[in-house]
Design a protein around this motif. Structure first.
Motif, PDB file in Angstrom:
ATOM      1  N   PRO A 168       5.469   0.475  -4.839  1.00 26.79           N
ATOM      2  CA  PRO A 168       5.448   0.305  -6.136  1.00 26.79           C
ATOM      3  C   PRO A 168       3.693  -0.104  -6.688  1.00 26.79           C
ATOM      4  O   PRO A 168       3.332   0.710  -7.843  1.00 26.79           O
ATOM      5  N   VAL A 169       2.381  -0.246  -5.859  1.00 26.13           N
ATOM      6  CA  VAL A 169       1.232  -1.124  -6.227  1.00 26.13           C
ATOM      7  C   VAL A 169       0.679   0.339  -7.089  1.00 26.13           C
ATOM      8  O   VAL A 169      -0.299   0.553  -7.558  1.00 26.13           O
ATOM      9  N   MET A 170       0.536   1.529  -5.509  1.00 24.06           N
ATOM     10  CA  MET A 170      -0.150   2.597  -6.331  1.00 24.06           C
ATOM     11  C   MET A 170       0.669   3.331  -7.142  1.00 24.06           C
ATOM     12  O   MET A 170      -0.300   4.149  -7.117  1.00 24.06           O
ATOM     13  N   ARG A 171       2.116   3.416  -6.867  1.00 24.99           N
ATOM     14  CA  ARG A 171       2.347   4.740  -8.089  1.00 24.99           C
ATOM     15  C   ARG A 171       1.924   3.873  -9.841  1.00 24.99           C
ATOM     16  O   ARG A 171       1.425   4.611 -10.610  1.00 24.99           O
ATOM     17  N   ALA A 172       1.878   2.699  -9.767  1.00 23.01           N
ATOM     18  CA  ALA A 172       1.373   2.024 -10.780  1.00 23.01           C
ATOM     19  C   ALA A 172       0.052   2.519 -11.132  1.00 23.01           C
ATOM     20  O   ALA A 172      -0.566   2.872 -12.131  1.00 23.01           O
ATOM     21  N   LEU A 228      -7.156   2.785  -3.677  1.00 19.63           N
ATOM     22  CA  LEU A 228      -6.179   2.525  -2.167  1.00 19.63           C
ATOM     23  C   LEU A 228      -6.430   3.225  -1.649  1.00 19.63           C
ATOM     24  O   LEU A 228      -6.636   5.119  -1.547  1.00 19.63           O
ATOM     25  N   PRO A 229      -7.465   3.004  -0.752  1.00 20.80           N
ATOM     26  CA  PRO A 229      -8.414   3.917   0.405  1.00 20.80           C
ATOM     27  C   PRO A 229      -6.827   4.634   1.683  1.00 20.80           C
ATOM     28  O   PRO A 229      -6.045   3.956   1.325  1.00 20.80           O
ATOM     29  N   ILE A 230      -7.249   5.749   1.664  1.00 19.72           N
ATOM     30  CA  ILE A 230      -5.590   6.127   2.527  1.00 19.72           C
ATOM     31  C   ILE A 230      -6.760   6.836   3.336  1.00 19.72           C
ATOM     32  O   ILE A 230      -6.782   8.276   4.052  1.00 19.72           O
ATOM     33  N   PRO A 231      -6.745   6.031   5.161  1.00 21.33           N
ATOM     34  CA  PRO A 231      -7.998   6.466   5.371  1.00 21.33           C
ATOM     35  C   PRO A 231      -6.990   7.905   7.135  1.00 21.33           C
ATOM     36  O   PRO A 231      -7.640   8.574   7.242  1.00 21.33           O
ATOM     37  N   GLU A 232      -5.731   8.260   6.364  1.00 21.93           N
ATOM     38  CA  GLU A 232      -5.539   8.640   7.788  1.00 21.93           C
ATOM     39  C   GLU A 232      -5.440   9.970   6.612  1.00 21.93           C
ATOM     40  O   GLU A 232      -5.353  10.739   7.779  1.00 21.93           O
ATOM     41  N   LEU A 233      -6.156  10.205   5.768  1.00 20.82           N
ATOM     42  CA  LEU A 233      -5.378  11.129   4.409  1.00 20.82           C
ATOM     43  C   LEU A 233      -7.338  11.996   4.554  1.00 20.82           C
ATOM     44  O   LEU A 233      -7.367  12.753   3.691  1.00 20.82           O
ATOM     45  N   GLY A 234      -8.278  11.140   4.929  1.00 20.83           N
ATOM     46  CA  GLY A 234      -9.675  10.545   4.373  1.00 20.83           C
ATOM     47  C   GLY A 234      -9.420  10.985   3.018  1.00 20.83           C
ATOM     48  O   GLY A 234     -10.347  11.624   2.129  1.00 20.83           O
ATOM     49  N   GLN A 235      -8.924  10.251   1.933  1.00 20.76           N
ATOM     50  CA  GLN A 235      -8.326  10.821   0.518  1.00 20.76           C
ATOM     51  C   GLN A 235      -8.563   8.835  -0.284  1.00 20.76           C
ATOM     52  O   GLN A 235      -7.835   7.645   1.129  1.00 20.76           O
ATOM     53  N   GLU A 236      -8.123   8.856  -0.969  1.00 20.70           N
ATOM     54  CA  GLU A 236      -8.123   7.175  -1.796  1.00 20.70           C
ATOM     55  C   GLU A 236      -7.394   7.582  -2.692  1.00 20.70           C
ATOM     56  O   GLU A 236      -6.776   8.996  -3.711  1.00 20.70           O
ATOM     57  N   VAL A 237      -6.670   6.487  -3.861  1.00 16.83           N
ATOM     58  CA  VAL A 237      -6.099   6.212  -4.824  1.00 16.83           C
ATOM     59  C   VAL A 237      -7.054   5.881  -5.077  1.00 16.83           C
ATOM     60  O   VAL A 237      -7.160   4.873  -5.589  1.00 16.83           O
ATOM     61  N   ILE A 293      -7.217  -7.433  -2.121  1.00 20.65           N
ATOM     62  CA  ILE A 293      -8.802  -8.052  -2.331  1.00 20.65           C
ATOM     63  C   ILE A 293      -9.406  -6.753  -3.213  1.00 20.65           C
ATOM     64  O   ILE A 293     -10.109  -5.803  -4.798  1.00 20.65           O
ATOM     65  N   THR A 294      -9.589  -5.189  -2.276  1.00 18.85           N
ATOM     66  CA  THR A 294     -10.102  -3.841  -2.302  1.00 18.85           C
ATOM     67  C   THR A 294      -9.370  -3.803  -3.296  1.00 18.85           C
ATOM     68  O   THR A 294      -9.940  -3.447  -4.484  1.00 18.85           O
ATOM     69  N   LEU A 295      -8.291  -3.178  -3.817  1.00 19.58           N
ATOM     70  CA  LEU A 295      -7.223  -2.479  -4.020  1.00 19.58           C
ATOM     71  C   LEU A 295      -7.809  -3.651  -5.955  1.00 19.58           C
ATOM     72  O   LEU A 295      -7.806  -2.414  -6.807  1.00 19.58           O
ATOM     73  N   LEU A 296      -7.680  -4.710  -5.781  1.00 23.15           N
ATOM     74  CA  LEU A 296      -7.957  -5.353  -6.907  1.00 23.15           C
ATOM     75  C   LEU A 296      -9.288  -5.326  -7.758  1.00 23.15           C
ATOM     76  O   LEU A 296      -9.979  -5.479  -8.920  1.00 23.15           O
ATOM     77  N   SER A 297     -10.949  -4.978  -7.041  1.00 23.47           N
ATOM     78  CA  SER A 297     -12.086  -5.239  -7.116  1.00 23.47           C
ATOM     79  C   SER A 297     -12.411  -3.911  -7.329  1.00 23.47           C
ATOM     80  O   SER A 297     -13.565  -4.169  -8.353  1.00 23.47           O
ATOM     81  N   ARG A 318       0.601  -1.110  -0.205  1.00 23.06           N
ATOM     82  CA  ARG A 318      -0.114   0.141  -0.055  1.00 23.06           C
ATOM     83  C   ARG A 318       0.381   1.045  -0.356  1.00 23.06           C
ATOM     84  O   ARG A 318       1.317   1.791  -0.987  1.00 23.06           O
ATOM     85  N   TYR A 319       1.095   1.777   1.040  1.00 21.43           N
ATOM     86  CA  TYR A 319       2.469   3.197   1.184  1.00 21.43           C
ATOM     87  C   TYR A 319       2.849   2.661   2.367  1.00 21.43           C
ATOM     88  O   TYR A 319       2.380   2.599   3.718  1.00 21.43           O
ATOM     89  N   GLY A 320       3.422   3.590   2.748  1.00 20.92           N
ATOM     90  CA  GLY A 320       4.851   3.970   3.750  1.00 20.92           C
ATOM     91  C   GLY A 320       4.198   5.316   4.721  1.00 20.92           C
ATOM     92  O   GLY A 320       3.600   6.081   3.716  1.00 20.92           O
ATOM     93  N   TRP A 321       5.411   5.650   5.196  1.00 20.32           N
ATOM     94  CA  TRP A 321       5.265   7.465   5.568  1.00 20.32           C
ATOM     95  C   TRP A 321       6.705   7.103   5.831  1.00 20.32           C
ATOM     96  O   TRP A 321       7.473   7.537   5.749  1.00 20.32           O
ATOM     97  N   ASN A 322       7.096   8.477   5.540  1.00 17.82           N
ATOM     98  CA  ASN A 322       8.521   9.383   5.820  1.00 17.82           C
ATOM     99  C   ASN A 322       8.234  10.293   7.420  1.00 17.82           C
ATOM    100  O   ASN A 322       7.451  10.779   7.844  1.00 17.82           O
ATOM    101  N   TYR A 323       9.228   9.121   8.074  1.00 18.76           N
ATOM    102  CA  TYR A 323       8.798   9.526  10.016  1.00 18.76           C
ATOM    103  C   TYR A 323       9.131  10.705  10.352  1.00 18.76           C
ATOM    104  O   TYR A 323       8.365  10.855  11.146  1.00 18.76           O
TER     105      TYR A 323
END
Length: 375
Positions: free
Chosen positions: A156-160, A192-201, A184-188, A134-139
């Motif tokens: 890599p998957v998010m960038r793709a 790709l949800p980003i709940p920490e930001l209230g956003q999605e890709v 599963i959610t990503l393919l169906s 999914r994604y990580g963080w610059n701590y």
């Protein structure tokens, strides 16, 4: 390329000669460019080539201008066509097979031909975390600013997804089951949800995913039925004939030898055929003529292992011999590939040596070399 040799994802070294193993899109850039120039067929959105041209890149051929496209995969054409067609739909592709059936090789070349970039890769292991998919963080930024787009480190998957590219997941069944299920959610839903930001890709056209799995790893981390339904599965078989396998080994040894600056070895084909014969007979449990039943060792004796044995033999012949690939150069490598279980496999190997190799015409030197390294 920076001074420390680091390249960015999707980047390349200054030339294919600088990298020990150039990415497919670099090593075969001239073929991809020639195909793109000659390709007048419809292309799915954001694809570099049409499905026909992608299949030609994988299987080889000669273009109208005389450009020769070397085969990257030796096997049934229909398998390649199904794989390419899958990527042109909204279904992900799962390449399944025993070790050494060119799953990773095909995955890389498919991504290179479709997206021009084979580096959007997640390598599956028992320790692969969810962040890798999914994604990580610059701590440092996360602690200073809190969750923000600037602190987000896309995987890599998010960038793709965002760029309409092809992502790759290697050894999917080695990834823990709970991490697998993040796909599963990503393919169906293609999001790709980003709940920490209230956003999605949301994935844009051109995005797809190729996963590989070893079917001998069943029971390690089996795919859930929900995840398996998100994939079209293509099973890659072992080479159908000895000639096909010899061709594959010879091509890959030549490519690897060139990158290692090893000169072509005279009489190399004879030893390649011998290695392939030994591996196929022990793998199949019967001699080539079908007359003698054999015990099979515990290892896979895959085409990839045959390539490794011959490449090592070529290095021995170059650095410690006269440059001619001989039985003594491949004997130790074969022994190491066959005898994985020191007790059971050694018995299998000794029986094969005494009942088959010893009696075979033209194999006396090979028999003696194997006896010497196994003494």
């Amino acid at each position: 390329m920076s001074e420390n040799g680091i390249t960015t994802a999707g980047g390349a070294h200054g030339g294919s000669g600088e990298a020990l193993r150039p990415h497919a899109e670099v090593a075969f850039a001239h073929e991809l460019a020639a195909l793109a120039a000659a390709d007048d067929r419809p292309r799915p959105e954001r694809w570099r080539l049409s499905p026909w041209a992608v299949a030609t890149y994988l299987l080889g051929g000669t273009l109208a201008d005389g450009t020769v496209i070397t085969p990257k995969y030796v096997g049934p054409r229909r398998i390649v066509e199904v794989a390419v067609t899958t990527l042109a739909t909204d279904r992900a592709l799962l390449l399944l097979g025993v070790p050494g059936t060119a799953k990773t090789w095909m995955s890389e070349h498919l991504a290179a031909a479709v997206s021009g970039d084979s580096t959007l890769l997640v390598q599956g292991t028992a320790g692969t975390p969810e962040e890798a998919i999914r994604y990580g963080w610059n701590y440092a930024r996360l602690l200073a600013q809190g969750p923000s787009v600037d602190a987000l480190v896309p995987g890599p998957v998010m960038r793709a997804m965002a760029q309409g590219m092809t992502a790759r997941v290697e050894e999917l069944t080695r990834i823990p089951a709970d991490v697998q299920d993040t796909l599963i959610t990503l393919l169906s839903e293609k999001t790709l949800p980003i709940p920490e930001l209230g956003q999605e890709v949301q994935a844009v056209h051109g995005f797809n995913l190729i996963a590989t799995a070893n079917d001998r790893d069943r029971g390690v981390n089996d795919l859930s039925s929900a995840l398996r339904r998100r994939f079209n599965t293509v099973v890659l078989p072992l080479p159908a004939t000895p000639e096909d396998e010899v061709d594959i080994v010879a091509r890959r040894v030549a490519q690897i030898g060139s990158s290692l600056r090893l000169p072509p070895a005279p009489q190399g084909m004879e030893e390649i055929r011998r290695v392939v014969t030994v591996f196929r007979e022990l793998r199949d449990g019967v001699t080539t003529d079908g007359r003698t039943k054999l015990k099979s060792p515990s290892g896979t004796l895959s085409t990839a292992e045959a390539i490794s044995v011959v490449t090592s033999g070529l290095a021995l012949a170059t650095h410690f011999g006269d440059g001619v690939l001989r039985p003594g150069d491949v004997a130790a490598g074969i022994l190491g590939a066959v005898v994985r279980d020191p007790a059971a496999d050694r018995v299998v190997w000794q029986e094969y040596l005494e009942t088959v190799v010893r009696e075979r015409d033209g194999w006396k030197d090979f028999y003696r070399a194997c006896r010497e390294v196994g003494a």
